[in-house]
Each structure stands twice: as structure tokens, then as C-alpha cells.
Design an enzyme around this catalytic site. Structure first.
Site, PDB file in Angstrom:
ATOM      1  N   ASP A 161      -7.807  -6.101   0.592  1.00 59.15           N
ATOM      2  CA  ASP A 161      -8.481  -6.722  -0.644  1.00 59.15           C
ATOM      3  C   ASP A 161      -7.372  -8.211  -0.141  1.00 59.15           C
ATOM      4  OD1 ASP A 161     -10.069  -5.327  -1.895  1.00 59.15           O
ATOM      5  OD2 ASP A 161      -7.894  -4.453  -2.968  1.00 59.15           O
TER       6      ASP A 161
ATOM      7  N   HIS B 182       1.133  -1.036  -0.017  1.00 60.20           N
ATOM      8  CA  HIS B 182      -0.211   0.423  -0.244  1.00 60.20           C
ATOM      9  C   HIS B 182       1.008   1.058   0.491  1.00 60.20           C
ATOM     10  CE1 HIS B 182      -3.649   2.776   1.362  1.00 60.20           C
ATOM     11  NE2 HIS B 182      -4.130   1.720   0.544  1.00 60.20           N
TER      12      HIS B 182
HETATM   13  N1  CMC Z   1       4.001  -7.206  -4.163  1.00 61.66           N
HETATM   14  C1  CMC Z   1       4.974  -7.724  -4.460  1.00 61.66           C
HETATM   15  N2  CMC Z   1       6.060  -6.241  -4.523  1.00 61.66           N
HETATM   16  C2  CMC Z   1       5.588  -5.378  -4.202  1.00 61.66           C
HETATM   17  C3  CMC Z   1       4.289  -5.230  -3.549  1.00 61.66           C
HETATM   18  C4  CMC Z   1       3.247  -6.606  -3.785  1.00 61.66           C
HETATM   19  N3  CMC Z   1       2.230  -6.247  -4.172  1.00 61.66           N
HETATM   20  N4  CMC Z   1       3.866  -4.430  -3.603  1.00 61.66           N
HETATM   21  C5  CMC Z   1       4.844  -3.134  -3.495  1.00 61.66           C
HETATM   22  N5  CMC Z   1       5.787  -4.441  -3.926  1.00 61.66           N
HETATM   23  C6  CMC Z   1       7.630  -3.748  -4.226  1.00 61.66           C
HETATM   24  C7  CMC Z   1       7.691  -3.134  -5.331  1.00 61.66           C
HETATM   25  O1  CMC Z   1       8.134  -3.945  -6.400  1.00 61.66           O
HETATM   26  C8  CMC Z   1       9.055  -2.482  -5.113  1.00 61.66           C
HETATM   27  O2  CMC Z   1      10.255  -3.021  -4.597  1.00 61.66           O
HETATM   28  P1  CMC Z   1      11.492  -2.051  -5.345  1.00 61.66           P
HETATM   29  O3  CMC Z   1      11.489  -0.903  -4.515  1.00 61.66           O
HETATM   30  O4  CMC Z   1      12.253  -3.297  -5.047  1.00 61.66           O
HETATM   31  O5  CMC Z   1      11.678  -2.298  -6.651  1.00 61.66           O
HETATM   32  C9  CMC Z   1       8.154  -1.577  -3.886  1.00 61.66           C
HETATM   33  O6  CMC Z   1       7.651  -2.475  -2.888  1.00 61.66           O
HETATM   34  C10 CMC Z   1       7.822  -0.492  -4.297  1.00 61.66           C
HETATM   35  O7  CMC Z   1       6.543  -0.854  -5.124  1.00 61.66           O
HETATM   36  P2  CMC Z   1       5.653   0.231  -5.211  1.00 61.66           P
HETATM   37  O8  CMC Z   1       4.769  -0.003  -6.823  1.00 61.66           O
HETATM   38  O9  CMC Z   1       6.537   2.088  -5.761  1.00 61.66           O
HETATM   39  O10 CMC Z   1       5.071   1.244  -4.447  1.00 61.66           O
HETATM   40  P3  CMC Z   1       3.262   1.814  -4.357  1.00 61.66           P
HETATM   41  O11 CMC Z   1       2.772   2.623  -3.434  1.00 61.66           O
HETATM   42  O12 CMC Z   1       2.642   2.415  -5.800  1.00 61.66           O
HETATM   43  O13 CMC Z   1       2.571   0.727  -4.723  1.00 61.66           O
HETATM   44  C11 CMC Z   1       0.552  -0.837  -4.410  1.00 61.66           C
HETATM   45  C12 CMC Z   1       1.157   0.398  -3.675  1.00 61.66           C
HETATM   46  C13 CMC Z   1      -0.424  -1.493  -3.948  1.00 61.66           C
HETATM   47  C14 CMC Z   1       0.190  -0.199  -5.972  1.00 61.66           C
HETATM   48  C15 CMC Z   1       1.597  -2.061  -4.630  1.00 61.66           C
HETATM   49  O14 CMC Z   1       1.749  -2.187  -3.429  1.00 61.66           O
HETATM   50  C16 CMC Z   1       0.386  -2.923  -5.551  1.00 61.66           C
HETATM   51  O15 CMC Z   1       0.910  -3.211  -6.620  1.00 61.66           O
HETATM   52  N6  CMC Z   1      -0.038  -3.754  -4.516  1.00 61.66           N
HETATM   53  C17 CMC Z   1      -0.448  -5.108  -5.497  1.00 61.66           C
HETATM   54  C18 CMC Z   1      -1.866  -4.576  -6.007  1.00 61.66           C
HETATM   55  C19 CMC Z   1      -3.323  -4.494  -4.764  1.00 61.66           C
HETATM   56  O16 CMC Z   1      -3.655  -5.237  -4.176  1.00 61.66           O
HETATM   57  N7  CMC Z   1      -3.777  -3.130  -4.711  1.00 61.66           N
HETATM   58  C20 CMC Z   1      -4.268  -3.046  -4.010  1.00 61.66           C
HETATM   59  C21 CMC Z   1      -4.266  -1.988  -2.813  1.00 61.66           C
HETATM   60  S1  CMC Z   1      -5.105  -1.265  -1.165  1.00 61.66           S
HETATM   61  C22 CMC Z   1      -7.391  -0.942  -1.787  1.00 61.66           C
HETATM   62  C23 CMC Z   1      -6.915   0.372  -2.466  1.00 61.66           C
HETATM   63  O17 CMC Z   1      -7.109   0.885  -1.781  1.00 61.66           O
HETATM   64  O18 CMC Z   1      -6.585   0.113  -3.599  1.00 61.66           O
END
Ligand code: CMC
Length: 391
Positions: free
Chosen positions: A321, A267
Site C-alpha cells: 500500500d 505485514h
Molecule cells: N507502524 C509502526 N509500528 C508497527 C507497524 C507500523 N505500520 N506495524 C507493526 N508495528 C509494530 C507494532 O507496534 C508492534 O510493536 P511492539 O511489538 O513493540 O508492540 C509490532 O510491530 C508487531 O505488530 P502487530 O500489530 O502485532 O503485527 P501484525 O502482524 O498484527 O500487524 C499489520 C500487521 C499490517 C496490521 C501492521 O503492520 C499494521 O498495522 N500496518 C499498518 C497498516 C497497513 O499498512 N496495512 C496494510 C497491510 S498490507 C496490505 C494487505 O494485504 O492488507
């Protein structure tokens, strides 16, 4: 033409991470401690004691209703649940295999075209918020039944919002426990500060467009698998994993191949377990006990352990989720309605934020950091030697 190097924008933040885009008195999050509050009330207390209708009032009016105000809002929801007569033929004409989130987006847009009221004042918009919130469950239930060759079920005048939704989906009255489960799910999803879909609703609203358009923007944004669409993806993922004993290998392979994110984890704001996931987990634990879904629940529990060991230090933990789909599945709801349920609840938050934002509206118009070619002269087509596909 002389080329001048354009200055980089020092304020750039990818995905607007860390940027405060608006002031709001509605919802606050402590991402380090895993705390969530609507108007200062913790999500745990709201989930335990409140109702979706009460939370809607709280978000729209920024205080709890009195008993008579709550009664009046519930009555208004009941009065507004039936769809305008022009909507039914549209639902019938939609492809049976259309994705429900796309259907909701289309029908919400249609509501705008049917609203002939030109008044854009606060009271008129509050009334629109009530109507959309009351009608979204009716739309989704009607589409779901029609696509299965069943007749739509008319709203039940003496059932509360959550119970009525389950009734319109299945055609039979839910038990008290089932209705409460859906009520809690709607409370948990009603608002969440400056999430992507609320932000896109506000961007649309900030141009002084209309409330429907703001909500349609929100629906389109919520649909993506990085946001609301993740709940459906979680169930696909745990189905594919099949057994808790296979979780470790699945996670290892996903990380090794950089295949995709583990859905239901991570998140932008929470760097510990999402408090909504905690609430859902306990409800899920109860509803799956002694059923086939216990196997899926155990996969999730194992996923939490393995993910904590692998990426807990990076602040990647379970989000809302991870367990919600198991709860919906126990209520007999198919996966492609999981994200629409999110929208059925979040419409309260989107509209509340827009109503709040309009009190001190300012157009959203950020900058982009330009990284393209420097200024240059136009070349007539016959003089172009460059292969632009390689430029
Ligand atoms: N699985 C594996 N690695 C992850 C995940 C995950 N679910 N989420 C983040 N990371 C890693 C990512 O690969 C990155 O690693 P590195 O720094 O080594 O490259 C690091 O964590 C930071 O990731 P980011 O994409 O820059 O972080 P963000 O803040 O943009 O991502 C997110 C937030 C929700 C998009 C992401 O955690 C994700 O894709 N999660 C899976 C989808 C999911 O479950 N979404 C529902 C969110 S909660 C409901 C809502 O309110 O929407």
C-alpha cells in the site's frame, strides 16, 4: 453453585498468527525473502508479462490459458460487464457521499438477490466468479460518475479489463501506458494467500453459504485500514507530512505518542520489503517524474529510510500500500477508490480460494479461550445488589 476453574486453551494464538487455516495450491509467500508466487509463478514475472485476465484464469483453473481459452475468457468478461438492469436505480438512489467500499459491498449483495439460478455446482460458481469480476469495475465506475453528477459510461466492447475500467471512470480511452499501469495494479492485488479478507470469505463459504456472500464478507474485511484500507490512509498521511524533510519528526512523534501505525508499513507475513511494493515503487517513480507528486514520492522514499533505521530490526518494511496510491493518483483516480480497486482485483482471489476450498469443505469453527467469570447462578433482578457495570 460450585465453581470449577475452566482450563485455558493451549492452542491460543492472537489473531491466529502462525496458524495454518487451510491447504491451498494457489498462492505462496516467502515472508523472510520477500517472495510471492501465484501457482509457482513469481509476482515480478506476472507483473511484467501477464495480464489480469490471464491471472484470473490461472487462479480459477490453476493453469495458464491457451490462446483460445484466453480469448474466450476476455470475450466472456466483455459480455458480462453490463450490469443487470435492476442495479442502475439502486446506484442512483445511494447517497452521493457513501463510501465506495460500502457501495461495492451493497451492490455485490444485490447481485446475489438477482441471481435466480439455484445450481451451486462448480461450473455455475465459476460463471458467477467471472460475472462478479467483470461487473465490479462497472459498478464502481458508474457510482463514481453519478456521484459527480455525470452520466455512467457504458463498457467498451473492444477494451481489455483494466483499460475498460479506466475508460468507464473517465469517459475517454486511456493510453497504452495508463492501461498497462492499471493492469499491473490488478495483477499485483489479485491474490495473497490466507490474508484476512480471503480467510473471512472462506469462513462464510465453509458454512456452504453462497459465493456472493463469501465475496461480500471479503469486501467487508478488506475495507479496514489494517488491510486494504491502508492505501487510502497512506496518501492522507503523506499529504499531512507535506515534505521529505519532515518525515523524521513525523515518525519520531508517531512512535513517541504511540499515536498510530505508519500506514503502508508492516505485514503479518513479510519481514522484509513486500515484493509488490518493489514493483509499485518503480512504476510510481516513473509516473511521478517531473510532476507535483514527485514530492510525495520522495516522502515515501524517506519514510522507508527512517522506518528501516527505527524498526527494520523488527521486520517492519514497506508493504503493497505504500506506493500504490501514487500510481492511482497519477491515473486521476481519487483516494476513496483505491481500496475498491484492491477489491476489483481481489475478487479473483476470493472466488478462486472459495472454489478450491469447496472441493474439500470443512466448516470453520475454532475455539475461544474463555477468560470470563466461572459458572454461577442466575439472580432475579430484585435480588441483584451488584453493580454490573463495575463487574
Ligand atoms: N507502524 C509502526 N509500528 C508497527 C507497524 C507500523 N505500520 N506495524 C507493526 N508495528 C509494530 C507494532 O507496534 C508492534 O510493536 P511492539 O511489538 O513493540 O508492540 C509490532 O510491530 C508487531 O505488530 P502487530 O500489530 O502485532 O503485527 P501484525 O502482524 O498484527 O500487524 C499489520 C500487521 C499490517 C496490521 C501492521 O503492520 C499494521 O498495522 N500496518 C499498518 C497498516 C497497513 O499498512 N496495512 C496494510 C497491510 S498490507 C496490505 C494487505 O494485504 O492488507
Amino acid at each position: 453453585m460450585g465453581a470449577t476453574k475452566l482450563a485455558a486453551n493451549p492452542g491460543f494464538s492472537a489473531g491466529l498468527e502462525g496458524v495454518t487455516a487451510a491447504r491451498s495450491g494457489l498462492c505462496s509467500i516467502d515472508g523472510q525473502q520477500g517472495r510471492l508466487y501465484y501457482l509457482g509463478y513469481s509476482i515480478e514475472e506476472l507483473a511484467q508479462y501477464s495480464s489480469f485476465e490471464e491471472v484470473c484464469f490461472l487462479l480459477w483453473r490453476r493453469r495458464f490459458p491457451t490462446a483460445s481459452e484466453l480469448k474466450a475468457l476476455k470475450k466472456r468478461f466483455v459480455e458480462c460487464r453490463a450490469l443487470p438492469e435492476e442495479i442502475a436505480p439502486h446506484i442512483e438512489r445511494l447517497p452521493k457521499d457513501a463510501a465506495p467500499m460500502g457501495v461495492l459491498r451493497t451492490l455485490a449483495s444485490l447481485l446475489c438477490n438477482l441471481d435466480k439460478n439455484q445450481d451451486n455446482g462448480v461450473a455455475a460458481n465459476e460463471e458467477r466468479a467471472v460475472r462478479m469480476t467483470a461487473q465490479f469495475p462497472t459498478m464502481m465506475a458508474a457510482f463514481h460518475r453519478l456521484r459527480r453528477g455525470q452520466k455512467a459510461v457504458a463498457p467498451h466492447p473492444s477494451l481489455d479489463h483494466a483499460a475498460n475500467f479506466l475508460y468507464m471512470l473517465s469517459g475517454s480511452q486511456p493510453t497504452k501506458d495508463e492501461a498497462r499501469l492499471m493492469d499491473v495494479a490488478l495483477i499485483l492485488h489479485a491474490d495473497h494467500e490466507m490474508n484476512a479478507s480471503t480467510f473471512s470469505s472462506l469462513v462464510t463459504a465453509s458454512t456452504l453459504s453462497d459465493l456472493y456472500s463469501a465475496v461480500v464478507s471479503g469486501i467487508g474485511t478488506l475495507k479496514g485500514p489494517l488491510h486494504g484500507g491502508a492505501n487510502e490512509e497512506v496518501l492522507k498521511m503523506i499529504d499531512a507530512i507535506g515534505d521529505a524533510s519532515k518525515v523524521e519528526a513525523y515518525v519520531r512523534e508517531s512512535f513517541r505518542a504511540k499515536k498510530y501505525r505508519i500506514m503502508g508499513f508492516g505485514h503479518r507475513i513479510y519481514k522484509t520489503v513486500d515484493p509488490r511494493a518493489r514493483v509499485f515503487k518503480e512504476y510510481a517513480r516513473n509516473v511521478v517524474a517531473g510532476t507535483d507528486s514527485e514530492r510525495l514520492f520522495n516522502i515515501n522514499v524517506r519514510l522507508e529510510e527512517v522506518m528501516q533505521a527505527q524498526v527494520g530490526s523488527k521486520g517492519i518494511y514497506a508493504n503493497v500500500d505504500l506506493y500504490s496510491g501514487l500510481v492511482y493518483q497519477a491515473l486521476g483516480i481519487p483516494p476513496d477508490l483505491f481500496t475498491p480497486i484492491f477489491a476489483i482485483a481481489r475478487v479473483a482471489g476470493w472466488t478462486a480460494h472459495v472454489l478450491e476450498y469447496w472441493q474439500e469443505n470443512r466448516l470453520f469453527r475454532p475455539n475461544a479461550e474463555y477468560v470470563g467469570p466461572e459458572p454461577r447462578s442466575y439472580e432475579p433482578v430484585e435480588k441483584r445488589r451488584q453493580d454490573y457495570s463495575k463487574a
